[in-house]
Write an enzyme that holds these catalytic residues in place. Structure first.
Site, short mmCIF file in Angstrom:
data_model
loop_
_atom_site.label_atom_id
_atom_site.label_comp_id
_atom_site.label_asym_id
_atom_site.label_seq_id
_atom_site.Cartn_x
_atom_site.Cartn_y
_atom_site.Cartn_z
N SER A 26 0.81 -1.22 0.00
CA SER A 26 0.00 0.00 0.00
C SER A 26 0.85 1.28 0.00
O SER A 26 0.50 2.24 -0.71
CB SER A 26 -0.96 -0.01 1.18
OG SER A 26 -1.90 -1.05 1.01
N LYS A 39 -8.81 -6.27 10.75
CA LYS A 39 -10.02 -5.78 10.07
C LYS A 39 -11.29 -5.96 10.91
O LYS A 39 -12.19 -5.12 10.86
CB LYS A 39 -10.19 -6.45 8.71
CG LYS A 39 -9.14 -6.02 7.69
CD LYS A 39 -9.41 -6.62 6.33
CE LYS A 39 -8.29 -6.31 5.36
NZ LYS A 39 -8.54 -6.82 4.01
N ASP A 72 -12.70 -3.27 -0.17
CA ASP A 72 -12.33 -4.49 -0.91
C ASP A 72 -13.46 -4.88 -1.87
O ASP A 72 -13.21 -5.42 -2.95
CB ASP A 72 -12.09 -5.65 0.06
CG ASP A 72 -10.77 -5.51 0.81
OD1 ASP A 72 -9.85 -4.85 0.28
OD2 ASP A 72 -10.66 -6.05 1.93
N ALA A 85 -13.75 -19.04 2.17
CA ALA A 85 -14.83 -18.44 2.97
C ALA A 85 -14.27 -17.50 4.03
O ALA A 85 -14.89 -17.28 5.06
CB ALA A 85 -15.67 -19.54 3.59
N GLY A 86 -13.08 -16.93 3.77
CA GLY A 86 -12.49 -15.98 4.72
C GLY A 86 -12.98 -14.57 4.45
O GLY A 86 -14.00 -14.36 3.78
N GLY A 87 -12.24 -13.60 4.96
CA GLY A 87 -12.62 -12.19 4.79
C GLY A 87 -12.65 -11.78 3.33
O GLY A 87 -13.55 -11.04 2.91
N ALA A 88 -11.70 -12.25 2.55
CA ALA A 88 -11.65 -11.88 1.14
C ALA A 88 -12.86 -12.45 0.40
O ALA A 88 -13.43 -11.79 -0.47
CB ALA A 88 -10.35 -12.37 0.52
N ILE A 130 -7.69 -13.87 -6.67
CA ILE A 130 -7.33 -12.63 -5.96
C ILE A 130 -5.89 -12.69 -5.45
O ILE A 130 -5.38 -11.71 -4.94
CB ILE A 130 -8.32 -12.26 -4.85
CG1 ILE A 130 -8.23 -13.22 -3.69
CG2 ILE A 130 -9.75 -12.20 -5.37
CD1 ILE A 130 -8.75 -12.56 -2.42
N TYR A 145 -2.06 -12.32 -5.95
CA TYR A 145 -1.31 -11.56 -6.95
C TYR A 145 0.20 -11.73 -6.84
O TYR A 145 0.96 -11.06 -7.55
CB TYR A 145 -1.70 -10.08 -6.92
CG TYR A 145 -1.50 -9.41 -5.58
CD1 TYR A 145 -2.54 -9.35 -4.66
CD2 TYR A 145 -0.28 -8.85 -5.24
CE1 TYR A 145 -2.36 -8.76 -3.43
CE2 TYR A 145 -0.09 -8.25 -4.02
CZ TYR A 145 -1.13 -8.22 -3.11
OH TYR A 145 -0.93 -7.63 -1.88
P1 ATR Z 1 -8.60 -13.96 3.96
O1 ATR Z 1 -9.07 -13.01 5.00
O2 ATR Z 1 -7.48 -13.44 3.11
O3 ATR Z 1 -9.71 -14.50 3.12
P2 ATR Z 1 -8.52 -16.29 5.69
O4 ATR Z 1 -9.68 -15.79 6.44
O5 ATR Z 1 -7.36 -16.86 6.44
O6 ATR Z 1 -7.90 -15.17 4.75
O7 ATR Z 1 -9.05 -17.38 4.63
C1 ATR Z 1 -8.21 -18.21 3.93
C2 ATR Z 1 -9.05 -19.13 3.03
O8 ATR Z 1 -8.16 -20.03 2.34
C3 ATR Z 1 -10.02 -20.01 3.82
O9 ATR Z 1 -11.19 -20.19 3.06
C4 ATR Z 1 -9.23 -21.33 3.94
O10 ATR Z 1 -10.02 -22.48 4.12
P3 ATR Z 1 -10.47 -22.96 5.62
O11 ATR Z 1 -11.60 -22.07 6.01
O12 ATR Z 1 -10.85 -24.37 5.47
O13 ATR Z 1 -9.24 -22.77 6.49
C5 ATR Z 1 -8.55 -21.37 2.59
N1 ATR Z 1 -7.39 -22.27 2.58
C6 ATR Z 1 -6.17 -22.06 3.13
N2 ATR Z 1 -5.35 -23.13 2.91
C7 ATR Z 1 -6.09 -24.04 2.22
C8 ATR Z 1 -5.82 -25.36 1.70
N3 ATR Z 1 -4.62 -25.94 1.85
N4 ATR Z 1 -6.82 -25.99 1.04
C9 ATR Z 1 -8.04 -25.40 0.86
N5 ATR Z 1 -8.34 -24.17 1.33
C10 ATR Z 1 -7.39 -23.50 2.00
#
Ligand code: ATR
Length: 281
Positions: A16, A65, A101, A129-132, A220, A222
């Site tokens: 940023s 966040k 975002d 299913a995380g924040g992004a 997403i 990069y």
């Molecule tokens: P962000 O805020 O950037 O979205 P996050 O909340 O840590 O980050 O989310 C990471 C995402 O990547 C989650 O959906 C995670 O799946 P889980 O909810 O099961 O943890 C996914 N992820 C990370 N490593 C993974 C892997 N090896 N296989 C499948 N999904 C993965």
């Protein structure tokens, strides 16, 4: 001088400052944008004191966040919907929070696929299913789509996302990670929001062959710019949307709020960030 920041922990690798520094220079503004490392235990104090320390506002990144969401006085409707804040400013003595975002993702998607892309898209699959993922789903929900499938390794997190965000005209459905292959055949757009494919992480290996020929694949991630997923999509002849545009476009509304000028995401800015990414892989 107007001072802004990006706060996170760790914060060393945030790009940023490079983005905002470029815009400050282009617009010849008397301002600064600096990285501030704040540990979670001190974040509440930081939120309450940055104004007194002379800052106009700033960006919030991992892991703050959600704490920023909880700690502000007022939130925009978008931030409210997401439960996360990435942009802060002070207005009439009140601390405000927005989530840019959502806009960052959807503006870049529109630019990459061309406005009106929804006309040939019925089902979209979002991976993660995380924040992004929440920001991506919230952006897609405003469009006239049939259905958004949310597939996640941990199904319960996909179910929570659907529970928290459903209610609009577009149907949301949580889906087992194991069912991605069969479901992709009916999807015209797939978006990866997981960390898979990021430098240092395993690739996201899903079979794109069943996807329709006119489908598009967005990532997403990069770093690298061309993830294994995007490379596979290109080899399959599908349209691709990279992750850098979301980063660049999410930065613009904050800059405008703090410095009073609407900045542009130019090819020159993109090239600057690409050079930085490539220098560090
Ligand atoms: P962000 O805020 O950037 O979205 P996050 O909340 O840590 O980050 O989310 C990471 C995402 O990547 C989650 O959906 C995670 O799946 P889980 O909810 O099961 O943890 C996914 N992820 C990370 N490593 C993974 C892997 N090896 N296989 C499948 N999904 C993965």
């Amino acid at each position: 001088m107007t001072k802004a920041f990006v706060v996170g922990h760790p914060i060393k690798h945030s790009r940023s400052p490079l983005i905002h520094g470029y815009w400050l220079q282009v617009h010849d503004l008397d301002g600064s944008y600096e990285r501030i490392d704040v540990e979670p235990v001190n974040f509440g104090d930081f939120l309450r004191s940055f104004g007194e320390r002379g800052y106009t506002g700033g960006n919030v990144t991992i892991p703050h966040k959600e704490a920023a969401f909880a700690g502000v006085d007022r939130r925009t409707e978008r931030a409210e919907r997401l439960g996360a804040v990435n942009t802060l400013w002070i207005q009439d003595g009140l601390l405000w929070g927005d989530n840019t975002d959502v806009l960052g993702f959807i503006v870049h998607l529109d630019q990459s696929l061309g406005t009106g892309w929804e006309q040939s898209v019925d089902n979209v699959m979002v991976l993660g299913a995380g924040g992004a993922a929440r920001a991506v789903v919230a952006g897609l929900q405003d469009r006239p789509l049939g259905r958004i499938l949310v597939a996640n390794r941990t199904l319960s997190k996909a179910e929570s996302l659907v529970h928290d965000l459903e209610g609009g005209a577009v149907r949301l459905e949580a889906m087992d990670w194991d069912r991605i292959g069969e479901a992709l055949a009916g999807c015209q757009l797939v978006v990866n929001t997981t960390s898979l494919g990021m430098a240092g992480q395993p690739p996201l290996s899903i079979d794109l062959h069943t996807m329709p020929d006119d489908a598009a694949v967005a990532d997403i991630v990069y770093v690298p710019l061309k993830t294994p997923l995007l490379a596979a999509a290109e080899a399959r002849g599908l349209r691709t949307v990279d992750g850098l545009g979301m980063l660049l476009h999410q930065a613009a509304p904050g800059f405008e709020r703090w410095f009073g000028v609407r900045p542009q995401v130019t090819p020159e800015l993109r090239a600057l960030i690409v050079a930085d990414i490539e220098g560090r892989i």
